[in-house]
Design an enzyme around this catalytic site. Structure first.
Site, mmCIF file in Angstrom:
data_model
loop_
_atom_site.group_PDB
_atom_site.id
_atom_site.type_symbol
_atom_site.label_atom_id
_atom_site.label_comp_id
_atom_site.label_asym_id
_atom_site.label_seq_id
_atom_site.Cartn_x
_atom_site.Cartn_y
_atom_site.Cartn_z
ATOM 1 N N CYS A 288 3.582 -4.929 8.284
ATOM 2 C CA CYS A 288 4.133 -5.242 7.294
ATOM 3 C C CYS A 288 5.205 -6.429 7.414
ATOM 4 C CB CYS A 288 5.022 -4.074 6.618
ATOM 5 S SG CYS A 288 6.149 -3.370 7.873
ATOM 6 N N HIS B 96 11.151 -5.400 2.209
ATOM 7 C CA HIS B 96 11.688 -6.054 3.826
ATOM 8 C C HIS B 96 12.096 -7.476 3.383
ATOM 9 C CE1 HIS B 96 10.324 -2.643 6.068
ATOM 10 N NE2 HIS B 96 9.218 -3.273 6.645
#
Length: 340
Positions: A130, A243
């Site tokens: 990710c 994130h």
């Protein structure tokens, strides 16, 4: 004419997001199957306005299925991906199992779409980590213009990257802070995550890097350019989804911050939000549920020759996992399978 699609791991965070995104992007699905382990058999999940019953992956017959999106972890993938691939179903795998196999393409569609043809080697395609996925989306258009020499990245990664257990631990520890005697000990994470930051994601290697940091280095080289030097520090933060990354880039050629901003505005998959005023940037809260990789705080780094700094934020359950997998499936349909 559409495709027969399988989502394996349909009861997890990423699997459910895969189903949402397949529906949102109107992926041409003629038939869909949702799979998980035997203990989840019969569980109901949503796909658009339909309710689907989860089937046992152990008993599933892969014959005749076109594309499988896997979100079941490395151990289960090791068993079931070869079965699916042998039956002619192309597997798009979200685990780390195949990412570093030279015969298997590791793809971010905005960055290295031509690698899709390498899926014919083994009928398996790897989805990147990710934190890597959103970073290379931001780096690619800048690399094309000025050639990146070195990247220094610090990540601020949400607990959803550790799955439902990570999200539950943050929630329960936060509640426990306000109820004496109901404090929750660290279990999923090595230290308390509520109101804290943890400079460790995954295990430590002999080099002193964590495996998450090593992944960012290895995957950036495989996806973007093996000559780029990358050093990473990966940190878990008390955020549920999204994130964030602080990225320092050193180029071979000079790139002005205004030109960089213009290049990123025109690049696929990127949304630039960069005003030099309070709140003139994107935070994880704003990126949740969005397809884009957001870039802010674009500015010259005058401490090195040909340097830039930027801030990069993305929904890790989407671009970092489910969205990228669906985009790979779209690429596969357009360039390799070509039905209809």
């Amino acid at each position: 004419m559409g495709y027969k699609v399988v989502v394996a791991g349909a009861t997890g965070n990423v699997g459910r997001e895969m189903l949402n995104i397949l529906d949102e992007r109107l992926f041409p699905v003629d038939e869909i199957a949702v799979l998980a382990s035997r203990r989840s058999q019969g569980t109901e999940v949503s796909f658009g306005d339909k309710t689907l019953k989860v089937r046992d992956i152990e008993q599933f017959d892969w014959t005749g299925w076109d594309i499988a999106l896997f979100a079941i972890g490395s151990e289960a993938t090791k068993v079931h991906a070869p079965r699916a691939a042998a039956a002619g179903c192309v597997v798009i795998d979200n685990s780390s199992l195949y990412r570093y196999d030279p015969q298997i393409p590791l793809i971010v569609p905005e960055v290295n779409p031509d690698a899709i043809h390498d899926c014919k080697n083994r009928n398996i395609i790897a989805n990147p980590n990710c934190s890597t996925a959103q970073m290379v989306v931001a780096l690619k258009p800048l690399h094309d213009r000025a050639r990146i020499r070195r990247v220094v990245v610090s990540t601020y990664q949400s607990v959803s990257g550790a799955g439902k257990e990570g999200m539950d631990e943050l929630w329960n520890q936060t509640k426990g802070m306000y109820v004496p005697g109901q404090e929750v000990a660290a279990k999923k994470f090595p230290r308390q995550i509520a109101f804290n930051v943890i400079p460790q994601i995954d295990v430590f290697l002999d080099s002193g890097d964590t495996k998450e940091e090593w992944k960012m280095v290895a995957e950036t080289k495989k996806i973007l350019d093996p000559s780029i030097k990358v050093t990473a520090t990966c940190v878990r933060v008390p955020v549920f989804v999204g994130h964030s990354e602080s990225i320092n880039i050193e180029f071979e050629d000079f790139l002005d911050e205004d030109e960089a901003r213009d290049i990123l505005r025109e690049a696929p998959g990127i949304l630039v939000v960069d005003k030099r005023e309070p709140g003139g940037y994107t935070t994880p809260v704003e990126c949740v549920g969005d397809f884009a990789t957001f870039v802010s705080r674009i500015r010259q780094d005058v401490t090195i020759e040909n340097g830039l700094n930027l801030w990069c934020v993305s929904d890790n359950l989407r671009k970092g996992a489910a969205l990228n997998a669906v985009q790979i499936a779209e690429l596969l349909g357009n360039r390799v399978l070509k039905k209809g």
